[in-house]
Design a protein around this motif. Structure first.
Motif, short mmCIF file in Angstrom:
data_model
loop_
_atom_site.label_atom_id
_atom_site.label_comp_id
_atom_site.label_asym_id
_atom_site.label_seq_id
_atom_site.Cartn_x
_atom_site.Cartn_y
_atom_site.Cartn_z
N UNK A 166 0.90 -1.88 0.36
CA UNK A 166 -0.34 -0.29 -0.09
C UNK A 166 1.38 1.48 0.04
N UNK A 167 2.16 1.43 0.48
CA UNK A 167 3.07 2.51 -0.32
C UNK A 167 2.98 2.63 -1.55
N UNK A 168 4.20 3.54 -1.34
CA UNK A 168 4.23 3.96 -2.75
C UNK A 168 5.37 5.26 -3.02
N UNK A 169 5.96 4.96 -3.91
CA UNK A 169 7.35 5.80 -4.31
C UNK A 169 7.28 5.66 -6.14
N UNK A 170 7.18 6.92 -6.76
CA UNK A 170 7.22 7.63 -7.40
C UNK A 170 7.63 8.52 -8.46
N UNK A 171 6.67 9.24 -9.74
CA UNK A 171 7.29 10.34 -10.15
C UNK A 171 6.23 10.07 -10.99
N UNK A 172 5.41 11.45 -11.06
CA UNK A 172 4.74 11.59 -12.21
C UNK A 172 4.88 13.21 -12.74
N UNK A 173 3.76 13.52 -13.76
CA UNK A 173 3.87 14.47 -15.25
C UNK A 173 2.64 15.25 -14.45
N UNK A 174 3.91 16.60 -14.89
CA UNK A 174 2.44 17.17 -14.28
C UNK A 174 3.16 19.07 -16.02
N UNK A 175 1.76 18.89 -16.51
CA UNK A 175 2.01 20.05 -17.55
C UNK A 175 2.54 21.37 -17.06
N UNK A 176 3.37 21.77 -18.18
CA UNK A 176 3.59 23.33 -17.40
C UNK A 176 2.17 23.89 -17.64
N UNK A 177 1.39 23.72 -18.28
CA UNK A 177 0.38 24.40 -18.60
C UNK A 177 -0.60 24.66 -17.20
N UNK A 178 -0.49 23.61 -16.50
CA UNK A 178 -1.51 23.13 -15.09
C UNK A 178 -0.36 23.97 -13.95
N UNK A 179 0.99 24.58 -13.85
CA UNK A 179 1.58 25.02 -12.47
C UNK A 179 0.31 25.82 -12.01
#
Length: 804
Positions: free
Chosen positions: A261-274
């Motif tokens: 149930x733990x998590x260690x990850x990287x996601x992508x966030x759009x520049x237009x959404x920051x």
């Protein structure tokens, strides 16, 4: 034909000056409101869109979940950028940024406190389309200890002299050569940047491990890349680079770690959404909420609708007196189509004048709006090709929208009936006019409620007990520049009568804390937590007056306390501890390893804004050399004198280092700037809505009393008092207010509760909010109606009987 319509319009304006002024005034305010809010919304929606490939640039975000505690931070390890470019064909370019916050730039004998000093890879200018004005090299930031300045920063440091080739020092420890000058970053860019230094100057940029995440990474993807496909590939790469670390420190495989149930990850966030849609913590980006944009859009629309409702109500009500004019026009051959054109022409004419007046109001209000929002909004009538056509569309659109209903209603009368008496409008249309008045009351009611709720929530945030003493607590920043003399500096401060307590620390409420995996011997995977760590000295808890609810404080006479910790109640709850003083912990990250006995538990205290719930935290003794803050608890009514004395001592210990301080209570107040802005906006527009509704109501009352002048005269002859006549007219409006409360209350409750959900700590909706708004509407209505009714009722009854 046009000349006849124009002359007819001018005659109506001259004949009914007061109603003309009411319409123009309300429409002008509505138009000005729409234009001003449109300027704000356009600016907010334009963030980062000057970047050439903004649709294909993404920021990497680090996501962790441990024991149901989630974190999402715009951070990444040093090798991630290169790994993504190598492993994923979707990624064509990337850049790492490092914000050297609270930097001291030294130039000769002068020092400058800078918050916008960044380190970046040489690909920075390719990614973000920042024009270079002048440079020594064809590709900047490729060499260590090189620096690019923005145009304004270069002028601030060197004036009219050439900055290229000059040297500056960072914190008195690193020297940089200025190799380029670039254009200033636009205000609608999500980061404020004044200095861009080569990231190869930082030893940490060469790190190969993925355990630490000090950088911000931006990736440029192929235009045809699938974000979902790329995102699905990332966990496997993370497993490759983090698997051994997880196995070593947690004694389990990466699959077991994730499977629990733990998590260690990287996601992508759009520049237009920051800017508008980011939910990150520990984010230096300029952000606002999309909900604020929607709120402002709704407010602008409601204010404009109020003005249009005024026009429709007054036009249909006043049109009743134009029955004979319409009848004669029809008898002499005017078709209904021509009468509709005439009324629409009058509406467009009034809208055109209102737009001109509205734009004058915009120019008058712009300095105040710019001060309110901290921006430099302006209307470029001729530089921007969209502005004038938009205003023309606004005139025509509002003219048609405002005039369409009155035109069709007033042109539908029978000519023979109109010649014998006033134009008769059936009950359904009269009911529709009543509905419009009720609608005005509903809008005003909701805006008043919203203003009260925002005001109460802001007061709640300011008055909420933070769990520590924030009064007369002064914090000195960059304390580590004092070096080994910092303990002597502390002793010297304690000798002063205006100082009661002093603490040295790496962390303080609001700043400086970090997180690490922390767990007990024998913990299962689901028991692992990543609490926030507060490295402090032995006097920190006393200085902030934290309440110890179990155990004891750190004791400088007990050497083993350097390897002990004190946890907050939230950490006790998360771990499910029954006897925390008999639990031993150790850290899997940072500089310290080994067993950490728990010697105390402090009551929960807020170290973030009240938007966030209190997270588990561990307080430890800071190793030497990591004390970045000096907290000083003052004991004096002469705050200015105390600050002056502290500054004098600082200067006796430190040469050419800026003396910078702030008060904790002011810092926490500054966390709610968005709420303060929202409160001011709601207050302004609540007043505007009430004003527009009031002048519209005054116009309606003016018409009603005009048509009932003879009736008022008869009632006075028969002995009716002023009070009786006032009751006769006010009763209908009180009914409308009652209906508006019934309609508006559930809407106001739903909308304000929706807004309050963004706060972890918030007020509850109270019945008295509704009562205050209800009473305020009654008072405004009574005043509006009273002014007109008293004037008519005081006239001589004989004159009233001769009326008409």
């Amino acid at each position: 034909m046009f000349r006849n319509y124009l002359l007819s319009t001018l005659r109506q304006v001259k004949k009914h000056r007061l109603f003309f002024l009411i319409n123009v005034l309300s429409l002008s305010i509505g138009i000005a409101t729409v234009v001003l809010i449109s300027l704000y919304i356009h600016f907010e929606l334009s963030f980062d869109k000057e970047v050439k490939d903004y649709k294909h640039i993404y920021r990497v975000c680090w996501e962790t979940t441990l024991n149901n505690v989630e974190r999402k931070v715009p951070a990444s390890p040093a090798p991630l950028c290169a790994s993504f470019i190598k492993e994923f064909p979707e990624v064509v370019n990337g850049v790492r940024l490092y914000n050297n916050n609270e930097s001291i730039v030294v130039l000769g004998k002068e020092s400058f406190k800078e918050r916008n000093f960044y380190f970046a890879d040489s690909t920075f200018f390719e990614m973000f389309s920042v024009p270079i004005i002048s440079s020594l090299e064809s590709k900047l930031l490729t060499k260590p200890n090189t620096l690019v300045l923005t145009e304004n920063t270069a002028f601030k440091l060197f004036g009219d002299e050439t900055a290229i080739g000059k040297n500056i020092s960072l914190d008195g420890e690193m020297d940089f050569e200025v190799v380029g000058i670039c254009k200033n970053f636009p205000a609608n860019y999500h980061l404020d940047i004044d200095y861009i230094a080569s990231i190869s100057s930082l030893p940490k940029s060469q790190a190969t491990g993925w355990q630490n995440n000090p950088f911000q990474t931006y990736l440029l993807l192929r235009s045809d890349a699938s974000i979902d496909d790329l995102q699905s590939k990332i966990p496997e790469l993370v497993k490759i680079h983090m698997g051994a670390f997880i196995q070593r420190v947690m004694n389990m495989s990466f699959d077991e770690f994730i499977g629990g149930g733990s998590n260690y990850n990287y996601s992508l966030q759009g520049l237009k959404d920051i800017h508008l849609r980011s939910d990150m913590t520990e984010d230096a980006a300029k952000r606002t909420s999309m909900s604020n944009i929607y709120i402002f859009m709704i407010i602008a629309l409601l204010i404009l609708i109020l003005a249009i409702v005024n026009y429709v109500n007054l036009s249909t009500a006043k049109g009743i007196e134009r029955g004979k004019e319409i009848g004669i026009r029809k008898i002499v051959g005017a078709s209904r189509k021509k009468i509709i054109k005439q009324y629409l022409g009058e509406s467009i004419f009034i809208t055109m004048l209102s737009t001109i007046c509205g734009m004058m109001l915009v120019e008058i209000a712009l300095p105040f709006i710019n001060s309110l929002f901290g921006r430099t909004f302006s209307v470029s009538y001729f530089d921007n090709l969209v502005v004038l056509p938009s205003l023309l569309i606004l005139v025509l659109g509002l003219g048609l929208l405002s005039g369409l209903y009155p035109a069709f209603v007033l042109s539908s009368s029978s000519p023979l009936l109109a010649l014998n008496k006033e134009l008769v409008i059936n009950n359904k249309r009269t009911d529709f006019r009543s509905m419009l008045i009720i609608f005005q009351y509903v809008i005003s009611f909701i805006l008043i409620i919203a203003t009260i709720v925002v005001f109460e929530q802001l007061n709640y945030l300011r008055d909420q007990k933070l769990g520590f003493d924030k009064e007369q607590v002064l914090v000195l920043k960059n304390a580590d520049v004092i070096g080994e003399s910092i303990f002597t500096f502390k002793e010297e401060l304690m000798k002063e009568s205006y100082v009661s307590k002093v603490s040295l620390s790496s962390s303080i409420p609001g700043q400086g804390y970090f997180s690490s995996f922390v767990y007990r011997d024998g913990d299962s995977e689901e028991d692992i937590v990543s609490p926030l760590i507060f490295p402090v000295d032995h006097d920190f808890i006393d200085c902030y007056d934290l309440e110890i609810i179990q155990g004891r404080n750190f004791d400088s006479n007990i050497r083993t306390d350097s390897m002990a910790l004190i946890m907050n109640q939230a950490a006790v709850d998360v771990y499910g501890l029954k006897d925390p003083l008999n639990e031993a912990y150790f850290s899997s990250g940072g500089a310290q390893f080994g067993s950490f006995p728990v010697i105390g538990v402090v009551d929960n205290f807020h170290f973030e804004s009240l938007h966030e719930s209190i997270k588990p935290c561990f307080i430890t003794v800071a190793p030497f050399g990591r004390n970045r803050f000096i907290t000083i608890k003052l004991n004096s009514d002469d705050i200015a004198g105390a600050v002056k004395g502290i500054k004098s001592k600082w200067e006796s210990f430190v040469d050419n280092k800026l003396f910078e301080y702030y008060f904790i209570d002011q810092y926490f107040d500054s966390l709610y700037k968005q709420e303060e802005l929202l409160q001011r906006i709601f207050t302004i527009f609540s007043i505007l809505s009430i004003f527009i509704a009031s002048i519209g109501l005054f116009g309606i009352v003016l018409l009603m009393t005009g048509r009932r002048t003879k009736e008022i005269g008869i009632r006075k002859v028969l002995g009716a008092s002023h009070k009786t006549i006032l009751k006769l007219f006010i009763s209908q409006y009180l009914q409308w207010i009652g209906i508006s409360v019934i309609i508006g209350a559930p809407i106001a409750w739903w909308a304000t509760n929706k807004w309050l959900q963004q706060f972890a700590y918030r007020i509850n909706f109270q019945f008295w909010y509704l009562l205050v708004a209800f009473i305020l509407l009654i008072i405004v209505t009574l005043i509006t109606v009273y002014i007109r009714i008293m004037k008519v009722s005081k006239q001589n009854p004989v004159d009233a009987l001769r009326y008409e």
